[in-house]
Design a protein around this motif. Sequence first.
Motif, short mmCIF file in Angstrom:
data_model
loop_
_atom_site.label_atom_id
_atom_site.label_comp_id
_atom_site.label_asym_id
_atom_site.label_seq_id
_atom_site.Cartn_x
_atom_site.Cartn_y
_atom_site.Cartn_z
N GLN A 180 40.73 42.38 46.08
CA GLN A 180 41.04 41.19 45.31
C GLN A 180 39.94 40.17 45.49
O GLN A 180 39.16 40.24 46.43
N GLY A 181 39.90 39.22 44.55
CA GLY A 181 38.90 38.17 44.67
C GLY A 181 37.49 38.70 44.65
O GLY A 181 36.64 38.28 45.46
N ASP A 182 37.21 39.65 43.76
CA ASP A 182 35.87 40.22 43.62
C ASP A 182 35.43 40.90 44.92
O ASP A 182 34.26 40.87 45.30
N GLY A 183 36.39 41.52 45.62
CA GLY A 183 36.06 42.24 46.85
C GLY A 183 35.65 41.30 47.97
O GLY A 183 34.73 41.61 48.75
N GLY A 184 36.35 40.17 48.06
CA GLY A 184 35.97 39.17 49.05
C GLY A 184 36.11 39.64 50.48
O GLY A 184 35.49 39.06 51.38
N ASN A 185 36.91 40.67 50.74
CA ASN A 185 37.07 41.17 52.11
C ASN A 185 36.01 42.20 52.48
O ASN A 185 36.06 42.80 53.56
#
Length: 608
Positions: free
Chosen positions: A504-509
């Motif tokens: 999620q979040g453009d692969g923020g993790n």
Amino acid sequence: MRQPSFGGPQRERAQAGFQKVSKEQKTTLLRMVAFVWHYYKWQMMLVMACILVASLTSLVSSLFTRTLLDNYIVPLTQVDNPEYASLAQTLFKLALILLFGTLCSYAYNRLMINISQGTMLKLRKSIFERMERLPLNYFDQRSRGDMMSVYTNDVDTLRQMISTALAQVFSSLITIVATFTSMLVLSIPLTLVSVMMAVIMMMTTAQLGKRSRKNFYSQQSCLASINYFVEEMMTGQKVVKVFCHEQQAIRQFEDINEQLRSSAYKANKIANIVMPVNGNLGNLGFVLLAVVGAALAIGQISVLNFQFSITLGTVVAFLQLNKSFTQPVTQVSQQINSVLNACAGAERVFALMDAEPEVDEGKIELDNPQGDVDFKDVDFGYTAAKQVLYDIDINTSPGQKIAFVGGTGAGKTTIINLINRFYEIQGGSILYDGIPVTDITKESLRKSMSIVLQETHLFTGTVLDNIRYGRLDATDEECREAARLVGADDFIRRLANGYNTVLQGDGGNLSQGERQLLAICRAAVANPPVLILDEATSSIDTRTERLVQQGMDRLMQGRTTFVIAHRLSTVRNADIIIVLDHGRILEQGSHEELLQQRGKYYQLYMGN
């Protein structure tokens, strides 16, 4: 499905002089009504029928006042033993009529909720479908925050207008016509007085509205600007904190926020006084009618020896009708903010819907592409006034690796964008398997290529979903094989749920390098004859790069590969290295050939 076109003004024309703006706002309103009518014709017809019944029942209650006074109350006061049975029966019938009118009012309000929400659904669907068909240069010229504001703020202003203003306008028209006819029947002199006051109220509304409507478009534009700024600050929050720009960002926000406040104040300061001004004018008209009506009732007004005389019940009924006659003007004045704001929002919405879609004149479908790409004296500029590429001439063979090197702004990425026709060239030609790319359908052309951009983007979904984005019919095993090929399998398996981990979040993790590895996996699973790598390993550390490079070498085997890289060590094994400077080719050849020339490439390599 292709959405219907209703024609309409472009956004740029909305900032013309007032008279032109007023004309185009009318056009915009008509277009909005046409859009609603196209999808909800039968529901709108039912709404109009319910409004007609509700308006007529309201008129009946006003006219009944005359009957109540003249035929029941006054006669009953003149007898010793009044009989109330007939009065009760008449009141019961009136109650049934009013109840039916109330049910019709409830019905059309519920219908308008469904129509307004459904219209918003279709409107957002229309603009999203149009957005997906627009060329890239459209997005180059507009901010993301401005376009997001179209989907949210502008569309919502239209919902408010549809759910309230449309029904009220139709209701007002019916009320005015029916009431005016009844007023003429009751008393021509009182009708003239009432019309005079209504004209004054309409002129007041028009003059006040004229001063505010031109500011509503500015309000919507400022709202888009503040959305863009907030989105930009949220995206770049780490940079803001690194350079301690918090106070500067706050000041910038305050400036933009103040512009929004100022434009909203100018737009609403006059519009908000329309309703109270008209309300007081309506009260003045009511008093004037009461005085004239009383004089007529006692027979003290005559014109040309003609005595005007009306009953007390007629006076009371006419006062009730006058409220019904002037109320539509007040209702319109109450909705003026919503209507003018919706006009500004609608112009921005329709400007997006009217934008020219990407044109594809290609007719040829690539059945078995080989990946032979050649440039023949290509000239290109993003605008006619600024050319960025000059006489680009490149000859390749299928399976070759072609590398572009040069400083920032040399034109490397621009050439890559021309291969898949993200932009159209101004001169020369680009051939794909000997066929001009303009003759090949864009879908067929782009499906024969995979691109790994310098800026990666991951979508909300699992890791497998993001890899499969390169080829939607790829199996889970094919996606895993692509990950193993480019060296991404190891870190993916270490994720919480492996390949089923939701991003999620453009692969923020994920780290930037991991995100870029997934983008490379996406290109690998597509298995195309042409591979384009725009700084594909720029965000990967040196150790990871060595591992990825082995997978990249396997990925590039048998494919025509275009590579952009600042680290020259990554392109030494390229078949052709093209050195660019300010949009021109300075040198091209193999690594050894260019070193022997001791030209620009030699300087770059030795300095590297």
